[in-house]
Structure formats: structure tokens, C-alpha cells
Design a protein around this motif. Structure first.
Motif, PDB file in Angstrom:
ATOM      1  N   GLY A 204      -5.029  -8.204   9.661  1.00  0.00           N
ATOM      2  CA  GLY A 204      -6.429  -8.183   9.265  1.00  0.00           C
ATOM      3  C   GLY A 204      -6.660  -8.848   7.928  1.00  0.00           C
ATOM      4  N   VAL A 205      -7.933  -8.947   7.569  1.00  0.00           N
ATOM      5  CA  VAL A 205      -8.345  -9.483   6.274  1.00  0.00           C
ATOM      6  C   VAL A 205      -9.346  -8.505   5.667  1.00  0.00           C
ATOM      7  CG1 VAL A 205      -7.945 -11.906   6.839  1.00  0.00           C
ATOM      8  CG2 VAL A 205     -10.159 -10.867   7.387  1.00  0.00           C
ATOM      9  N   GLY A 206      -9.388  -8.475   4.342  1.00  0.00           N
ATOM     10  CA  GLY A 206     -10.275  -7.534   3.676  1.00  0.00           C
ATOM     11  C   GLY A 206     -10.849  -8.109   2.402  1.00  0.00           C
ATOM     12  N   LEU A 207     -11.851  -7.420   1.873  1.00  0.00           N
ATOM     13  CA  LEU A 207     -12.482  -7.805   0.616  1.00  0.00           C
ATOM     14  C   LEU A 207     -12.810  -6.536  -0.158  1.00  0.00           C
ATOM     15  CD1 LEU A 207     -13.522 -10.353  -0.903  1.00  0.00           C
ATOM     16  CD2 LEU A 207     -15.784  -9.828   0.028  1.00  0.00           C
ATOM     17  N   TYR A 208     -12.416  -6.493  -1.436  1.00  0.00           N
ATOM     18  CA  TYR A 208     -12.634  -5.319  -2.282  1.00  0.00           C
ATOM     19  C   TYR A 208     -13.428  -5.707  -3.516  1.00  0.00           C
ATOM     20  CZ  TYR A 208      -9.217  -2.686   0.423  1.00  0.00           C
ATOM     21  OH  TYR A 208      -8.565  -2.044   1.442  1.00  0.00           O
ATOM     22  N   LEU A 209     -14.300  -4.805  -3.937  1.00  0.00           N
ATOM     23  CA  LEU A 209     -15.058  -4.961  -5.170  1.00  0.00           C
ATOM     24  C   LEU A 209     -14.755  -3.759  -6.057  1.00  0.00           C
ATOM     25  CD1 LEU A 209     -17.277  -6.448  -6.824  1.00  0.00           C
ATOM     26  CD2 LEU A 209     -18.947  -4.980  -5.655  1.00  0.00           C
ATOM     27  N   SER A 210     -14.328  -4.012  -7.288  1.00  0.00           N
ATOM     28  CA  SER A 210     -13.948  -2.938  -8.209  1.00  0.00           C
ATOM     29  C   SER A 210     -14.609  -3.164  -9.564  1.00  0.00           C
ATOM     30  CB  SER A 210     -12.427  -2.896  -8.406  1.00  0.00           C
ATOM     31  OG  SER A 210     -11.753  -2.777  -7.170  1.00  0.00           O
ATOM     32  N   THR A 211     -14.853  -2.053 -10.261  1.00  0.00           N
ATOM     33  CA  THR A 211     -15.370  -2.124 -11.628  1.00  0.00           C
ATOM     34  C   THR A 211     -14.834  -0.950 -12.429  1.00  0.00           C
ATOM     35  OG1 THR A 211     -17.359  -2.338 -12.985  1.00  0.00           O
ATOM     36  CG2 THR A 211     -17.472  -0.804 -11.142  1.00  0.00           C
ATOM     37  N   ASN A 212     -14.770  -1.122 -13.756  1.00  0.00           N
ATOM     38  CA  ASN A 212     -14.231  -0.061 -14.618  1.00  0.00           C
ATOM     39  C   ASN A 212     -15.283   1.002 -14.886  1.00  0.00           C
ATOM     40  OD1 ASN A 212     -15.581  -2.098 -16.203  1.00  0.00           O
ATOM     41  ND2 ASN A 212     -14.788  -1.114 -18.047  1.00  0.00           N
ATOM     42  N   LEU A 213     -14.883   2.257 -14.741  1.00  0.00           N
ATOM     43  CA  LEU A 213     -15.791   3.382 -14.971  1.00  0.00           C
ATOM     44  C   LEU A 213     -15.716   3.904 -16.400  1.00  0.00           C
ATOM     45  CD1 LEU A 213     -15.282   5.420 -11.677  1.00  0.00           C
ATOM     46  CD2 LEU A 213     -17.206   3.948 -12.283  1.00  0.00           C
ATOM     47  N   SER A 214     -14.615   3.643 -17.070  1.00  0.00           N
ATOM     48  CA  SER A 214     -14.452   4.102 -18.450  1.00  0.00           C
ATOM     49  C   SER A 214     -14.149   2.905 -19.343  1.00  0.00           C
ATOM     50  CB  SER A 214     -13.326   5.139 -18.547  1.00  0.00           C
ATOM     51  OG  SER A 214     -12.102   4.593 -18.092  1.00  0.00           O
ATOM     52  N   ALA A 215     -14.334   3.090 -20.642  1.00  0.00           N
ATOM     53  CA  ALA A 215     -14.094   2.011 -21.597  1.00  0.00           C
ATOM     54  C   ALA A 215     -12.603   1.810 -21.797  1.00  0.00           C
ATOM     55  CB  ALA A 215     -14.766   2.328 -22.922  1.00  0.00           C
TER      56      ALA A 215
END
Length: 224
Positions: free
Chosen positions: A98-109
Motif C-alpha cells: 500500500g501507499v500512505g500519506l501522513y500530516l504531523s505537527t508539533n503540539l508543544s514548544a
């Protein structure tokens, strides 16, 4: 005439008795998992259909090398992050590609005077994935409840410029991850994952990170 009729009836009855076991076996076969919606769980004669998954979770990273240069001023603990992802797996049996796509962001400094503020660093990760449904690989399992997921991705990272928050810095890296899925409902479950990420940084630096995360998943099979 009566005798001929009796013989014909006996012949028809004999043929019916001879074919009864094979008809019953065919009926049982039709109730295999994926063929007739039954509960036996093992569809040995056909592939599982196209599968679409979605993930929502969060995690925490640990730096293997904490760069103490004033430009970075790193600590061992990396910021907590939020993960949102999706993947599509081709039809198959013991091994699904399969193939996938992820989106991530930092929640803390991030710590340090030049660190990232919360929600100021974003990562987009396309990935190639493998899915192993354990019910097809292990004896004694008759339900598709446990799965192992392996993936290789290329994170594309956008964030505030170090020392100049008006600038946007871009870097990329490589990611290896392994996860275990447990579905307590047919299309809904939880997952736990371990990752190894290596990012390239400015000033020819390299930043290896081990991360662990967990969350919820939705598993949808596209039936023909």
C-alpha cells in the motif's frame, strides 16, 4: 408399468443421496470469511479486497543526538506531536502492499531560545507500506483483529526559521516505522507505533529521533 415406475423412483433417490454430501460441502464453503459473511474467518480461496485506513493519534520523540549548538540548543526530549494519516492497500492475502500519506505537527514548544512554537512545524510524509493480517499467518486466529503495519516514508518538514521566525525553513528526512493494530470492532480499533526518523538540518547537521505514538484507526474494506 408399476415396476418400471418403482425402479425409476429408486434410481432418482440413489442419485440424490450420492450428491448430497458434495452439496453440503459446497454450502459450507460459501460461509467462509469474505465469501458468505460467516464467522469462520479464513478465506483461503480468495484475496481480501481493497482496504482504506485512516489514523488519528499523537506521540513523543526522543533525540539520539541532542545538538547543543546555540543555534539548536536541543534537549533529549523532542516536542509532542499530532498525527493524521491515511493509507490504501491493494487486494491480497498474507502480505498487502500500500501507499500512505501522513500530516504531523508539533503540539508543544521545542526547548531553546531558537526552538519551535506549538503548531509551527509541519511534516508531510508520503510512504510505502506493508500490511500483514495476522489471522492469515498464525494458527488459531479466525478473525481479522490483529495486524502489523510496516512503512518507509520521506518526511517533508516545514517550520519557522531558526533565529528568524519570519522565515520558513524546509528540510527532509527518512522514516522507518512499525505498528500493531487491534480492531475491537469490524472497522474501528487502536494502534501503537514505533518510529525511527533521521532529518537533515541546516549547517550540515543530522538529527536522528526515536518516536512512539498511539491512536485510533478506521479500517474500511471496499467490497466488490
Amino acid at each position: 408399468m408399476q415396476r418400471r415406475t418403482s425402479l425409476a423412483c429408486i434410481a432418482v433417490l440413489a442419485i440424490g443421496l450420492a450428491t448430497a454430501p458434495s452439496s453440503a460441502a459446497a454450502q459450507d464453503e460459501g460461509y467462509a470469511w469474505g465469501e458468505g459473511g460467516g464467522s469462520t474467518g479464513r478465506a483461503t480461496s480468495s484475496d481480501d479486497p481493497l482496504r482504506i485506513m485512516a489514523y488519528l493519534g499523537g506521540g513523543l520523540g526522543f533525540r539520539l543526538l541532542a545538538n547543543l549548538d546555540p543555534l539548536f540548543d536541543h534537549t533529549f526530549l523532542a516536542p509532542a506531536y499530532l498525527d493524521l494519516g491515511a493509507a490504501v492497500y491493494l487486494p491480497g492475502r498474507e502480505l498487502r502492499h500500500g501507499v500512505g500519506l501522513y500530516l504531523s505537527t508539533n503540539l508543544s514548544a521545542d526547548n531553546g531560545s531558537n526552538g519551535q512554537a506549538p503548531l509551527s512545524q509541519w511534516s508531510i510524509t508520503p510512504s510505502y507500506q506493508l500490511l500483514l493480517p495476522l489471522w492469515r499467518l498464525l494458527d488459531g486466529m479466525d478473525r481479522d483483529e490483529l495486524q502489523v503495519q510496516l512503512r518507509f516514508g520521506i518526511p517533508l518538514v516545514f517550520g519557522q526559521g531558526l533565529g528568524d521566525r519570519a522565515r520558513v525553513d524546509f528540510t527532509l528526512g527518512v522514516e522507518l516505522a512499525a505498528a500493531i493494530h487491534y480492531k475491537f470492532l469490524a472497522g474501528f480499533g487502536v494502534y501503537a507505533e514505533a518510529q525511527l526518523d533521521v532529518y537533515g538540518g541546516i549547517a550540515d547537521t543530522v538529527h536522528p529521533i526515536i518516536a512512539v505514538d498511539a491512536g485510533f484507526l478506521i479500517d474500511y474494506e471496499v467490497l466488490p
